[in-house]
Design a protein around this motif. Structure first.
Motif, PDB file in Angstrom:
ATOM      1  N   ILE A 288      -5.553  -3.025   5.179  1.00  0.00           N
ATOM      2  CA  ILE A 288      -4.418  -3.927   4.938  1.00  0.00           C
ATOM      3  C   ILE A 288      -3.224  -3.116   4.446  1.00  0.00           C
ATOM      4  CG2 ILE A 288      -5.754  -6.029   4.508  1.00  0.00           C
ATOM      5  CD1 ILE A 288      -5.650  -5.423   1.523  1.00  0.00           C
ATOM      6  N   ASP A 289      -2.033  -3.669   4.647  1.00  0.00           N
ATOM      7  CA  ASP A 289      -0.796  -2.984   4.260  1.00  0.00           C
ATOM      8  C   ASP A 289      -0.242  -3.489   2.928  1.00  0.00           C
ATOM      9  OD1 ASP A 289      -0.465  -1.502   6.846  1.00  0.00           O
ATOM     10  OD2 ASP A 289      -0.360  -3.561   7.610  1.00  0.00           O
ATOM     11  N   ALA A 290      -0.663  -4.663   2.542  1.00  0.00           N
ATOM     12  CA  ALA A 290      -0.213  -5.267   1.281  1.00  0.00           C
ATOM     13  C   ALA A 290      -1.323  -6.180   0.782  1.00  0.00           C
ATOM     14  CB  ALA A 290       1.083  -6.049   1.490  1.00  0.00           C
ATOM     15  N   ILE A 291      -1.223  -6.569  -0.468  1.00  0.00           N
ATOM     16  CA  ILE A 291      -2.274  -7.416  -1.032  1.00  0.00           C
ATOM     17  C   ILE A 291      -1.687  -8.400  -2.043  1.00  0.00           C
ATOM     18  CG2 ILE A 291      -2.804  -5.791  -2.928  1.00  0.00           C
ATOM     19  CD1 ILE A 291      -5.796  -6.589  -2.532  1.00  0.00           C
ATOM     20  N   ALA A 292      -2.185  -9.624  -2.011  1.00  0.00           N
ATOM     21  CA  ALA A 292      -1.847 -10.629  -3.010  1.00  0.00           C
ATOM     22  C   ALA A 292      -3.153 -10.944  -3.719  1.00  0.00           C
ATOM     23  CB  ALA A 292      -1.266 -11.888  -2.372  1.00  0.00           C
ATOM     24  N   ASN A 293      -3.285 -10.492  -4.956  1.00  0.00           N
ATOM     25  CA  ASN A 293      -4.543 -10.644  -5.667  1.00  0.00           C
ATOM     26  C   ASN A 293      -4.272 -10.728  -7.164  1.00  0.00           C
ATOM     27  OD1 ASN A 293      -7.569 -10.341  -6.182  1.00  0.00           O
ATOM     28  ND2 ASN A 293      -7.492  -9.875  -3.986  1.00  0.00           N
ATOM     29  N   LEU A 294      -5.326 -10.688  -7.944  1.00  0.00           N
ATOM     30  CA  LEU A 294      -5.204 -10.893  -9.381  1.00  0.00           C
ATOM     31  C   LEU A 294      -5.950  -9.816 -10.154  1.00  0.00           C
ATOM     32  CD1 LEU A 294      -6.041 -13.853  -7.822  1.00  0.00           C
ATOM     33  CD2 LEU A 294      -5.010 -14.677  -9.924  1.00  0.00           C
ATOM     34  N   ASP A 295      -5.832  -9.877 -11.470  1.00  0.00           N
ATOM     35  CA  ASP A 295      -6.566  -8.933 -12.313  1.00  0.00           C
ATOM     36  C   ASP A 295      -8.001  -9.410 -12.528  1.00  0.00           C
ATOM     37  OD1 ASP A 295      -5.005  -6.722 -12.918  1.00  0.00           O
ATOM     38  OD2 ASP A 295      -3.803  -7.830 -14.365  1.00  0.00           O
ATOM     39  N   PRO A 296      -8.944  -8.436 -12.613  1.00  0.00           N
ATOM     40  CA  PRO A 296      -8.708  -7.004 -12.838  1.00  0.00           C
ATOM     41  C   PRO A 296      -8.439  -6.155 -11.573  1.00  0.00           C
ATOM     42  CG  PRO A 296     -11.046  -7.446 -12.914  1.00  0.00           C
ATOM     43  CD  PRO A 296     -10.368  -8.794 -12.773  1.00  0.00           C
ATOM     44  N   VAL A 297      -8.513  -6.753 -10.394  1.00  0.00           N
ATOM     45  CA  VAL A 297      -8.330  -5.998  -9.149  1.00  0.00           C
ATOM     46  C   VAL A 297      -6.993  -5.251  -9.106  1.00  0.00           C
ATOM     47  CG1 VAL A 297      -8.004  -6.227  -6.645  1.00  0.00           C
ATOM     48  CG2 VAL A 297      -9.893  -7.412  -7.760  1.00  0.00           C
ATOM     49  N   VAL A 298      -5.904  -5.950  -9.428  1.00  0.00           N
ATOM     50  CA  VAL A 298      -4.577  -5.343  -9.323  1.00  0.00           C
ATOM     51  C   VAL A 298      -4.424  -4.146 -10.262  1.00  0.00           C
ATOM     52  CG1 VAL A 298      -2.107  -5.710  -9.656  1.00  0.00           C
ATOM     53  CG2 VAL A 298      -3.478  -7.468  -8.531  1.00  0.00           C
ATOM     54  N   THR A 299      -4.867  -4.302 -11.510  1.00  0.00           N
ATOM     55  CA  THR A 299      -4.750  -3.202 -12.465  1.00  0.00           C
ATOM     56  C   THR A 299      -5.550  -1.988 -12.003  1.00  0.00           C
ATOM     57  OG1 THR A 299      -4.295  -4.649 -14.363  1.00  0.00           O
ATOM     58  CG2 THR A 299      -5.224  -2.488 -14.850  1.00  0.00           C
TER      59      THR A 299
ATOM     60  N   SER B 181       0.818  -1.207   0.000  1.00  0.00           N
ATOM     61  CA  SER B 181       0.000   0.000   0.000  1.00  0.00           C
ATOM     62  C   SER B 181       0.858   1.265   0.000  1.00  0.00           C
ATOM     63  CB  SER B 181      -0.902   0.004   1.231  1.00  0.00           C
ATOM     64  OG  SER B 181      -1.519   1.261   1.406  1.00  0.00           O
ATOM     65  N   ASN B 182       0.562   2.151  -0.921  1.00  0.00           N
ATOM     66  CA  ASN B 182       1.262   3.439  -0.937  1.00  0.00           C
ATOM     67  C   ASN B 182       0.755   4.336   0.199  1.00  0.00           C
ATOM     68  OD1 ASN B 182       3.005   3.014  -3.105  1.00  0.00           O
ATOM     69  ND2 ASN B 182       1.442   3.570  -4.612  1.00  0.00           N
ATOM     70  N   LYS B 183      -0.398   3.957   0.766  1.00  0.00           N
ATOM     71  CA  LYS B 183      -0.998   4.740   1.850  1.00  0.00           C
ATOM     72  C   LYS B 183      -0.369   4.410   3.196  1.00  0.00           C
ATOM     73  CE  LYS B 183      -5.553   5.862   3.817  1.00  0.00           C
ATOM     74  NZ  LYS B 183      -7.016   5.659   3.660  1.00  0.00           N
ATOM     75  N   THR B 184      -0.239   3.111   3.497  1.00  0.00           N
ATOM     76  CA  THR B 184       0.290   2.712   4.812  1.00  0.00           C
ATOM     77  C   THR B 184       1.769   2.355   4.789  1.00  0.00           C
ATOM     78  OG1 THR B 184      -0.249   0.359   4.570  1.00  0.00           O
ATOM     79  CG2 THR B 184      -1.999   1.788   5.402  1.00  0.00           C
ATOM     80  N   MET B 185       2.322   2.108   3.586  1.00  0.00           N
ATOM     81  CA  MET B 185       3.741   1.751   3.498  1.00  0.00           C
ATOM     82  C   MET B 185       4.450   2.560   2.399  1.00  0.00           C
ATOM     83  SD  MET B 185       3.804  -2.381   4.122  1.00  0.00           S
ATOM     84  CE  MET B 185       5.543  -2.309   4.555  1.00  0.00           C
ATOM     85  N   PRO B 186       4.403   3.876   2.488  1.00  0.00           N
ATOM     86  CA  PRO B 186       5.027   4.702   1.441  1.00  0.00           C
ATOM     87  C   PRO B 186       6.547   4.578   1.385  1.00  0.00           C
ATOM     88  CG  PRO B 186       4.406   6.050   3.319  1.00  0.00           C
ATOM     89  CD  PRO B 186       3.808   4.701   3.557  1.00  0.00           C
ATOM     90  N   ASN B 187       7.154   4.127   2.482  1.00  0.00           N
ATOM     91  CA  ASN B 187       8.613   4.028   2.538  1.00  0.00           C
ATOM     92  C   ASN B 187       9.121   2.594   2.430  1.00  0.00           C
ATOM     93  OD1 ASN B 187       8.874   6.886   2.979  1.00  0.00           O
ATOM     94  ND2 ASN B 187       8.241   6.534   5.113  1.00  0.00           N
ATOM     95  N   TYR B 188       8.303   1.712   1.848  1.00  0.00           N
ATOM     96  CA  TYR B 188       8.690   0.300   1.713  1.00  0.00           C
ATOM     97  C   TYR B 188      10.006   0.163   0.949  1.00  0.00           C
ATOM     98  CZ  TYR B 188       8.789  -4.462  -0.064  1.00  0.00           C
ATOM     99  OH  TYR B 188       9.172  -5.734  -0.393  1.00  0.00           O
ATOM    100  N   LYS B 189      10.891  -0.675   1.483  1.00  0.00           N
ATOM    101  CA  LYS B 189      12.187  -0.905   0.829  1.00  0.00           C
ATOM    102  C   LYS B 189      12.467  -2.379   0.541  1.00  0.00           C
ATOM    103  CE  LYS B 189      14.647   3.209   2.516  1.00  0.00           C
ATOM    104  NZ  LYS B 189      13.467   3.863   3.120  1.00  0.00           N
ATOM    105  N   SER B 190      12.040  -3.275   1.461  1.00  0.00           N
ATOM    106  CA  SER B 190      12.315  -4.700   1.256  1.00  0.00           C
ATOM    107  C   SER B 190      11.256  -5.553   1.940  1.00  0.00           C
ATOM    108  CB  SER B 190      13.695  -5.062   1.817  1.00  0.00           C
ATOM    109  OG  SER B 190      13.682  -5.008   3.237  1.00  0.00           O
ATOM    110  N   ILE B 191      11.303  -6.863   1.646  1.00  0.00           N
ATOM    111  CA  ILE B 191      10.348  -7.810   2.227  1.00  0.00           C
ATOM    112  C   ILE B 191      10.354  -7.729   3.758  1.00  0.00           C
ATOM    113  CG2 ILE B 191       9.832 -10.263   2.540  1.00  0.00           C
ATOM    114  CD1 ILE B 191       9.012  -9.232  -0.182  1.00  0.00           C
ATOM    115  N   ALA B 192      11.505  -7.461   4.326  1.00  0.00           N
ATOM    116  CA  ALA B 192      11.615  -7.376   5.785  1.00  0.00           C
ATOM    117  C   ALA B 192      10.659  -6.333   6.369  1.00  0.00           C
ATOM    118  CB  ALA B 192      13.052  -7.046   6.177  1.00  0.00           C
TER     119      ALA B 192
END
Length: 346
Positions: free
Chosen positions: A190-201, A125-136
């Motif tokens: 949620i902070d991240a999402i694992a989903n598919l199209d058309p949702v992701v697009t 999420s660009n909203k809750t994790m704008p400074n994301y750098k790695s999986i950690a």
């Protein structure tokens, strides 16, 4: 009675004895053991399952003499439960479930491939994790998946494992495959999402997310998993296949025919076939999303020999229990029905 009647009767009797039958005026080889079939699917609106929708909407199942009832669930794990519980005959779902179920002592076989790339995307999420750098950075975060235990959950687990995190290092939340998934991400649930199209697009279009792992193309899939990764299939119990071989063949014929149609269909053809609700209110975006995943659709329904090995390696990467099991991959899939279907629909 006239000669014409007796001639027609003799032909009908000969066909019956030879194992043929008619349905809506059409002739079919082999009697179907189970003309009415129930199929469970987790997220029917996704491109992941587009071949199933095409087979249904264009009447290909009916052409094979089948009456198919499709039940839609929030995710693949729920569809699997329907099969195990006996409320579904067949599942339109991810190949990986056949491996997991064998590890639990239950024999389930995939018999036609719908997708040769998972099409699953992991994004933050660009909203809750704008400074994301790695999986950690995902440690302790909430990740939305279609349903816990589904293929989206498995893909997220694998990417986490490659980054040094365990499944227990995050919280997985089921958000479905349509409007609910969009709302969960945009509201900050949620902070991240694992989903598919058309949702992701749709999320990408509004700059709601940043993609960190993508499996919508063959190249991206190979980069993530290190080899070909079977995606959506039709799978069922070994008992069903043994008891209903002609029915399983008819299902395969319809699906392979749908796959062949999709290889030639243009975006406008897809729009005409899928239900309006699949478009989620944006026809142009739906077409854009389709073009991104088009090559992920299997051209012939064949499960590649290297695919099951990639899937097993993927699951073992984050499941220590599975790593200790002796899995017989040859029992998790068959291409025999697909070969016959391809001979029929060239």
């Amino acid at each position: 009675m006239n000669k014409t009647f007796w001639k027609q009767f003799a032909i009908a009797l000969a066909l019956f004895l030879a194992g043929y039958f008619t349905f809506n005026g059409k002739l079919f080889a082999q009697t179907l053991e189970k003309p009415k079939v129930s199929i469970a699917v987790g997220g029917k609106n996704l491109f992941y399952y587009l071949p199933l929708t095409v087979a249904e909407q264009l009447g290909y199942f009916k052409d094979e003499g089948l009456q198919v009832e499709i039940s839609d669930f929030a995710g693949g794990a729920k569809a699997l439960q329907a099969l195990v519980g006996g409320s579904a005959d067949v599942v339109s779902g991810a190949y990986e479930h056949t491996i997991n179920m064998q590890a639990k002592g239950q024999s389930i076989t995939a018999f036609v491939l719908q997708g040769r790339a998972p099409q699953i995307v992991l994004a933050v999420s660009n909203k809750t994790m704008p400074n994301y750098k790695s999986i950690a950075d995902l440690k302790g975060k909430k990740i939305g998946v279609t349903a816990p235990g589904s293929s989206t959950n498995m893909m997220a687990n694998f990417v986490l494992a490659k980054g040094g995190l365990k499944p227990t290092d995050v919280s997985f939340i089921g958000v479905g495959t349509s409007a609910g998934a969009l709302a969960a991400m945009r509201s900050g649930q949620i902070d991240a999402i694992a989903n598919l199209d058309p949702v992701v697009t749709m999320l990408q279009q509004k700059n709601d997310v940043r993609v960190i792992a993508d499996t919508r193309t063959l190249k991206d899939t190979n980069d993530v998993f290190g080899g070909p990764m079977p995606a959506a299939t039709l799978y069922t119990t070994d008992a069903f296949l043994k008891k209903n071989p002609n029915t399983a063949q008819a299902l395969t014929n319809a699906m392979v025919r749908a796959l062949k149609w999709l290889q030639k269909a243009g975006p406008s053809d897809i729009i005409k076939v899928v239900p309006e609700s699949y478009l989620l209110g944006d026809r142009a975006l739906y077409i854009d999303a389709f073009m991104k995943v088009r090559e992920a659709i299997s051209p012939d329904g064949m499960i590649p020999d290297a695919g099951p090995k990639t899937a097993l390696k993927t699951l073992q990467a984050f499941d220590p229990e599975l790593a200790s099991k002796n899995i017989d991959l040859a029992k998790t899939y068959t291409n025999e029905l697909v070969k016959k279907a391809n001979a029929k629909y060239k």
